[in-house]
Every structure is written in structure tokens, then in C-alpha cells.
Design a protein around this motif. Structure first.
Motif, PDB file in Angstrom:
ATOM      1  N   PRO A   1       8.617  -8.757  -4.640  1.00 30.05           N
ATOM      2  CA  PRO A   1       8.034  -9.483  -3.507  1.00 30.05           C
ATOM      3  C   PRO A   1       9.094 -10.130  -2.613  1.00 30.05           C
ATOM      4  CG  PRO A   1       6.876 -10.012  -5.532  1.00 30.05           C
ATOM      5  CD  PRO A   1       8.093  -9.224  -5.931  1.00 30.05           C
ATOM      6  N   THR A   2       8.970  -9.889  -1.330  1.00 23.33           N
ATOM      7  CA  THR A   2       9.823 -10.509  -0.319  1.00 23.33           C
ATOM      8  C   THR A   2       8.965 -10.789   0.909  1.00 23.33           C
ATOM      9  OG1 THR A   2      10.465  -8.372   0.616  1.00 23.33           O
ATOM     10  CG2 THR A   2      11.910  -9.294  -1.069  1.00 23.33           C
ATOM     11  N   THR A   3       9.509 -11.486   1.868  1.00 23.84           N
ATOM     12  CA  THR A   3       8.796 -11.752   3.107  1.00 23.84           C
ATOM     13  C   THR A   3       8.409 -10.436   3.780  1.00 23.84           C
ATOM     14  OG1 THR A   3      10.022 -13.797   3.418  1.00 23.84           O
ATOM     15  CG2 THR A   3       8.927 -12.871   5.353  1.00 23.84           C
ATOM     16  N   GLY A   4       7.151 -10.333   4.163  1.00 20.57           N
ATOM     17  CA  GLY A   4       6.677  -9.114   4.807  1.00 20.57           C
ATOM     18  C   GLY A   4       6.045  -8.121   3.860  1.00 20.57           C
ATOM     19  N   GLY A   5       6.114  -8.372   2.566  1.00 23.24           N
ATOM     20  CA  GLY A   5       5.476  -7.481   1.603  1.00 23.24           C
ATOM     21  C   GLY A   5       3.968  -7.626   1.650  1.00 23.24           C
ATOM     22  N   LEU A   6       3.274  -6.645   1.091  1.00 23.21           N
ATOM     23  CA  LEU A   6       1.815  -6.617   1.126  1.00 23.21           C
ATOM     24  C   LEU A   6       1.232  -6.752  -0.270  1.00 23.21           C
ATOM     25  CD1 LEU A   6       1.238  -3.695   3.665  1.00 23.21           C
ATOM     26  CD2 LEU A   6       1.480  -6.137   4.126  1.00 23.21           C
ATOM     27  N   PHE A   7       0.023  -7.290  -0.334  1.00 28.25           N
ATOM     28  CA  PHE A   7      -0.738  -7.422  -1.567  1.00 28.25           C
ATOM     29  C   PHE A   7      -1.837  -6.362  -1.598  1.00 28.25           C
ATOM     30  CE2 PHE A   7       0.925 -11.645  -0.707  1.00 28.25           C
ATOM     31  CZ  PHE A   7       1.349 -12.085  -1.944  1.00 28.25           C
TER      32      PHE A   7
ATOM     33  N   ALA B   1      -6.568  -6.127   6.844  1.00 25.19           N
ATOM     34  CA  ALA B   1      -6.111  -4.934   6.124  1.00 25.19           C
ATOM     35  C   ALA B   1      -5.099  -4.169   6.970  1.00 25.19           C
ATOM     36  CB  ALA B   1      -7.290  -4.045   5.770  1.00 25.19           C
ATOM     37  N   GLN B   2      -3.996  -3.758   6.338  1.00 25.31           N
ATOM     38  CA  GLN B   2      -2.956  -3.010   7.038  1.00 25.31           C
ATOM     39  C   GLN B   2      -2.836  -1.565   6.560  1.00 25.31           C
ATOM     40  OE1 GLN B   2       0.834  -5.009   7.557  1.00 25.31           O
ATOM     41  NE2 GLN B   2      -0.115  -7.015   7.330  1.00 25.31           N
ATOM     42  N   ALA B   3      -3.439  -1.240   5.422  1.00 23.17           N
ATOM     43  CA  ALA B   3      -3.430   0.131   4.903  1.00 23.17           C
ATOM     44  C   ALA B   3      -4.600   0.291   3.949  1.00 23.17           C
ATOM     45  CB  ALA B   3      -2.117   0.449   4.196  1.00 23.17           C
ATOM     46  N   LEU B   4      -5.165   1.483   3.896  1.00 17.46           N
ATOM     47  CA  LEU B   4      -6.275   1.786   3.000  1.00 17.46           C
ATOM     48  C   LEU B   4      -5.828   2.745   1.902  1.00 17.46           C
ATOM     49  CD1 LEU B   4      -9.260   2.471   5.462  1.00 17.46           C
ATOM     50  CD2 LEU B   4      -8.572   0.298   4.422  1.00 17.46           C
ATOM     51  N   VAL B   5      -6.474   2.614   0.738  1.00 22.86           N
ATOM     52  CA  VAL B   5      -6.269   3.533  -0.375  1.00 22.86           C
ATOM     53  C   VAL B   5      -7.608   4.191  -0.674  1.00 22.86           C
ATOM     54  CG1 VAL B   5      -5.638   3.752  -2.809  1.00 22.86           C
ATOM     55  CG2 VAL B   5      -4.424   2.135  -1.336  1.00 22.86           C
ATOM     56  N   GLY B   6      -7.639   5.520  -0.716  1.00 21.43           N
ATOM     57  CA  GLY B   6      -8.916   6.176  -0.936  1.00 21.43           C
ATOM     58  C   GLY B   6      -8.781   7.638  -1.265  1.00 21.43           C
ATOM     59  N   ASN B   7      -9.857   8.367  -0.979  1.00 24.62           N
ATOM     60  CA  ASN B   7      -9.970   9.777  -1.317  1.00 24.62           C
ATOM     61  C   ASN B   7     -10.663  10.483  -0.166  1.00 24.62           C
ATOM     62  OD1 ASN B   7      -9.446  11.820  -3.123  1.00 24.62           O
ATOM     63  ND2 ASN B   7     -10.671  10.954  -4.771  1.00 24.62           N
ATOM     64  N   ALA B   8     -10.096  11.576   0.325  1.00 21.33           N
ATOM     65  CA  ALA B   8     -10.684  12.358   1.413  1.00 21.33           C
ATOM     66  C   ALA B   8     -11.076  13.725   0.871  1.00 21.33           C
ATOM     67  CB  ALA B   8      -9.699  12.507   2.567  1.00 21.33           C
TER      68      ALA B   8
ATOM     69  N   ALA C   1      -8.580  14.772  -1.769  1.00 22.60           N
ATOM     70  CA  ALA C   1      -7.172  14.401  -1.659  1.00 22.60           C
ATOM     71  C   ALA C   1      -7.040  12.889  -1.662  1.00 22.60           C
ATOM     72  CB  ALA C   1      -6.569  14.973  -0.385  1.00 22.60           C
ATOM     73  N   PRO C   2      -6.442  12.311  -2.702  1.00 19.63           N
ATOM     74  CA  PRO C   2      -6.162  10.883  -2.681  1.00 19.63           C
ATOM     75  C   PRO C   2      -5.200  10.555  -1.539  1.00 19.63           C
ATOM     76  CG  PRO C   2      -5.831  11.823  -4.867  1.00 19.63           C
ATOM     77  CD  PRO C   2      -5.948  12.960  -3.919  1.00 19.63           C
ATOM     78  N   PHE C   3      -5.330   9.369  -0.940  1.00 19.09           N
ATOM     79  CA  PHE C   3      -4.469   9.036   0.188  1.00 19.09           C
ATOM     80  C   PHE C   3      -4.200   7.537   0.255  1.00 19.09           C
ATOM     81  CE2 PHE C   3      -8.738   8.493   1.969  1.00 19.09           C
ATOM     82  CZ  PHE C   3      -8.622   7.284   2.634  1.00 19.09           C
ATOM     83  N   THR C   4      -3.090   7.209   0.904  1.00 17.82           N
ATOM     84  CA  THR C   4      -2.815   5.871   1.404  1.00 17.82           C
ATOM     85  C   THR C   4      -2.474   6.035   2.879  1.00 17.82           C
ATOM     86  OG1 THR C   4      -1.951   5.109  -0.725  1.00 17.82           O
ATOM     87  CG2 THR C   4      -1.357   3.820   1.219  1.00 17.82           C
ATOM     88  N   VAL C   5      -3.175   5.310   3.756  1.00 18.37           N
ATOM     89  CA  VAL C   5      -2.940   5.459   5.189  1.00 18.37           C
ATOM     90  C   VAL C   5      -2.800   4.086   5.828  1.00 18.37           C
ATOM     91  CG1 VAL C   5      -5.414   5.573   5.774  1.00 18.37           C
ATOM     92  CG2 VAL C   5      -3.725   6.554   7.328  1.00 18.37           C
ATOM     93  N   GLY C   6      -1.792   3.959   6.695  1.00 18.84           N
ATOM     94  CA  GLY C   6      -1.621   2.723   7.434  1.00 18.84           C
ATOM     95  C   GLY C   6      -2.661   2.591   8.538  1.00 18.84           C
ATOM     96  N   LEU C   7      -2.966   1.339   8.908  1.00 19.57           N
ATOM     97  CA  LEU C   7      -3.920   1.057   9.973  1.00 19.57           C
ATOM     98  C   LEU C   7      -3.193   0.483  11.183  1.00 19.57           C
ATOM     99  CD1 LEU C   7      -6.772  -0.672   7.913  1.00 19.57           C
ATOM    100  CD2 LEU C   7      -6.612   1.735   8.583  1.00 19.57           C
ATOM    101  N   SER C   8      -3.754   0.697  12.359  1.00 14.25           N
ATOM    102  CA  SER C   8      -3.230   0.076  13.572  1.00 14.25           C
ATOM    103  C   SER C   8      -3.612  -1.405  13.586  1.00 14.25           C
ATOM    104  CB  SER C   8      -3.810   0.771  14.805  1.00 14.25           C
ATOM    105  OG  SER C   8      -5.212   0.512  14.897  1.00 14.25           O
TER     106      SER C   8
END
Length: 374
Positions: free
Chosen positions: A109-115, A165-172, A208-215
Motif C-alpha cells: 500500500p502506498t498513496t494512490g493505491g486502490l482497495f 469505482a475506478q475499475a471493475l472485476v467480472g466475467n464477459a 472471459a474473466p476481466f478487469t477493466v478500468g473506468l473513466s
């Protein structure tokens, strides 16, 4: 590509890939301990498998992908990288081209990291097929060579993905595909990258499992190279919030090399062994607490790979937290006559357990690469 040897990886050999550094304007820092991404095998000479593992570890008895000859097949992955050289190894059992795309990394963990925030239960974010339910139901297939703008933040079925939310984890999952093709998921405020989130096949349900960033508006794009219906299930999201409406944010602990949590086949090694296949149409609760798993009681999310084999019929697997009702989502869509594996992320209940369901009777193998905990 960042690394381009211009040759296939020879069968029964390992290719060492240095991950840390800067490429195409993106930096993987020196404190990165694990990577998440997508691995694709192209034109393998025969059926085989692929294993990713840290460069300073012995090759584990697991696989990240089981592929067929001349098949283009991808799977998501999470792999530890060695502290000494920031590298990992790619082992292939048979000669094949390999394409590796990186979506992100885990570091202390550092500044700017995500949970990471697992949803209370997975939700079906998008369902393009007519007459079927989902958070968004356009009622028409995605057309070839088109891009759909998709919201990633909403409230649906009693579950909220917040605006932070800045990124999603899911399945397409692609279905009813008219021809072979590929999907690319990418942030709505970015140019389409030269990567694939899925390589799908006409006539086969391929997830297809995925992790995608969000705008900043909480949106992402879906590009499809061939006309197909698409189902998108979301299991969780990353944000900068240590606490939000879905509870405490979680941090990732990597095992480095993956561990075998479960093998249902009789006489096979694993932290848990049922000695019998999963019965189709029946839900089972999977414990993660055993001396050999290294999963702590505080764990509230699990990352790994599930393989289905010896299936009596084509079917699907669903994983979900032990304290939630069974959702209408799929973790894997498997077929008879082959070993088929998919990467997964699943939330855990207060007992650090999850539920598993198979629609048809099948053996399964679950390998885990790390867990999320406060």
C-alpha cells in the motif's frame, strides 16, 4: 509488444519475462509483487497447457490454461513476480505462440493505491439477449466492428457500484456468436488498445474473466470484432475508498506460486479432496481454511483458477459468497471432452468460505493465487 522474441515458445520449456519497467508509456514499478492480465495461446502444435509462476520459484503442478491444437484461447491470470528480478516464467507443455496483456499490478500500500470491494453478490450488468434479465438489456446483439459505451456504476438488484469505482472485476460471456472474433474492454476515456479481453468461437458460449478500468464518468467501452450477444457479470470493483457503502476495502496478499485448494478426483492431491465429482444442480459450500491454504480467517475475497474436466454434459459453474443467495451469473462455461479452466475472483462470507454450483456433473480443480483481506 514490450517483449517480442519473434518465435514460438518451445514445448516443455519456460520463457522468462521481466515485468517491471516502462513500456508504451506505462510503468510497472519496482515494488510490484503480482500482475493481473490476460494470456492467449495462438497456433499450438498439439493440445497442451500453460503455467505462469514467479521466476524464483519451482514450477507448480497447476495450469493457467488448457488449450487445443491450432486454437486461439485466452484466460485471465494473476501471477506473482520474483523480488530479485521482477520477472515471471511462462511454461508451455507444447510449442505455441503466447500473447500476454497486462491490466494492472499489486504492490504494498502506498498513496494512490486502490482497495478491492467485493459486491455482496455478483450482478448481471449487461444482457443483450432478448427476454432475459439484467441491469441493462438493450435487446439486440452487439454488431461486428462496433463499440458500445457501457456504464459501470449503478444500483441494480439491491446492489450498488458507487461512483468512486475506478475499475471493475467480472466475467464477459459471448453467446450466439455468428463467427469467430474477439472482445476488447477498455476505459471510455482511452483509445482502444491492441489487446483482447476474449477470443470467442461461433456456436460456443465462451466466458472471459476481466478487469477493466473506468473513466471519470464510471464508463468503459466494449469493442467486438464479430456480431455476438454478450453477458457481463460483475463480482467487485477497485476504488480509492478504504470504506464505502459495501463495507471495508480489501488489500491483496499474493501466494507467489499458486496452491491447489480443491481436487474432486479420487486420490489426487489438494488441500481438500471430495473423492467424487460435483453433482450437477447442487450447491456446495467450499471452505478455504486449512493449514495448507495460507488463507487467513479475515479473508473476504479469493483469486484463482478453476478447471472443469470429465463433465457429463456442457454446463456452467457459479461461485458466490457463502452468506449470499445464488446469483444468476456464470464463473465458467465448460464443455464435455476437454479440460477447461477459467480465472476467477469470488467474495467470501464471514466464515471465509464461498459457494460453488455446477449445472452438470463434473470434476473440478481449484488453484488459488492469493486472497483479499482488510
Amino acid at each position: 509488444a514490450c517483449n517480442q522474441p519473434n518465435a514460438q515458445i518451445a514445448g516443455n520449456t519456460s520463457f522468462t519475462l521481466v515485468a517491471r519497467g516502462t513500456c508504451d508509456g506505462v510503468t510497472i514499478p519496482t515494488n510490484a509483487v503480482s500482475l493481473t492480465g490476460n494470456v492467449t495461446t495462438v497456433q499450438p502444435s498439439t493440445n497442451g497447457f500453460l503455467t505462469l509462476f514467479p521466476s524464483d520459484a519451482s514450477r507448480p503442478g497447476v495450469s493457467n490454461s488448457n488449450f487445443l491444437a491450432n486454437e486461439v484461447l485466452n484466460n485471465a491470470f494473476t501471477v506473482g513476480i520474483a523480488a530479485s528480478d521482477g520477472a515471471f516464467k511462462v511454461f508451455v507443455s507444447t510449442t505455441t505462440h503466447v500473447v500476454i496483456d497486462i491490466n494492472g499490478f499489486y504492490a504494498p500500500p502506498t498513496t494512490g493505491g486502490l482497495f478491492f470491494h467485493p459486491l455482496p453478490k455478483p450482478i448481471r450488468l449487461l444482457e443483450t439477449r432478448q427476454g432475459l434479465s439484467g441491469c441493462q438489456t438493450p435487446g439486440a446483439a452487439l454488431q461486428a466492428n462496433s463499440t458500445r459505451l457501457q456504464t459501470g456504476v449503478l444500483t441494480c438488484n439491491g446492489v450498488t457500484i458507487p461512483t468512486g469505482a475506478q475499475a471493475l472485476v467480472g466475467n464477459a460471456t459471448s453467446t450466439n456468436s455468428q463467427s469467430n472474433g474477439f472482445l476488447t474492454l477498455f476505459p471510455a476515456d482511452a483509445s482502444r488498445p491492441f489487446t483482447a479481453s476474449s477470443n470467442f468461437v461461433a456456436g460456443i458460449n465462451r466466458n472471459a474473466p476481466f478487469t477493466v478500468g473506468l473513466s471519470l464518468n464510471g464508463e468503459f467501452n466494449i469493442f467486438t470484432a464479430a456480431t455476438t450477444d454478450l453477458v457481463i457479470d460483475v463480482m467487485g470493483y477497485f476504488s480509492s475508498q478504504s470504506n464505502d457503502l459495501n463495507g471495508q476495502g480489501l488489500l491483496f496478499t499474493s501466494f507467489g506460486s499458486p496452491l491447489r485448494l480443491l481436487d474432486t478426483r479420487a486420490g489426487q492431491p489438494g488441500c481438500f479432496n471430495t473423492g467424487a465429482p460435483m453433482t450437477g444442480g447442487t450447491a456446495f459450500t467450499q471452505d478455504t481454511q486449512a493449514p495448507c491454504t495460507n488463507v487467513t480467517a479475515a479473508a473476504r475475497g479469493l483469486v484463482g483458477n478453476v478447471s472443469a474436466l470429465n463433465a457429463t454434459a456442457n454446463g456452467f459453474l457459479t461461485f458466490w459468497p457463502s452468506n449470499a443467495t445464488q446469483p444468476t451469473v456464470a464463473t465458467s462455461n465448460y464443455q464435455t471432452g476437454r479440460v477447461f479452466n477459467r480465472h476467477f475472483t469470488v467474495g467470501l462470507g464471514p466464515d471465509a468460505a464461498f459457494n460453488r454450483f455446477a449445472s452438470s456433473t463434473t470434476d473440478i480443480i481449484i488453484d488459488i493465487s492469493g486472497f483479499f483481506a482488510p
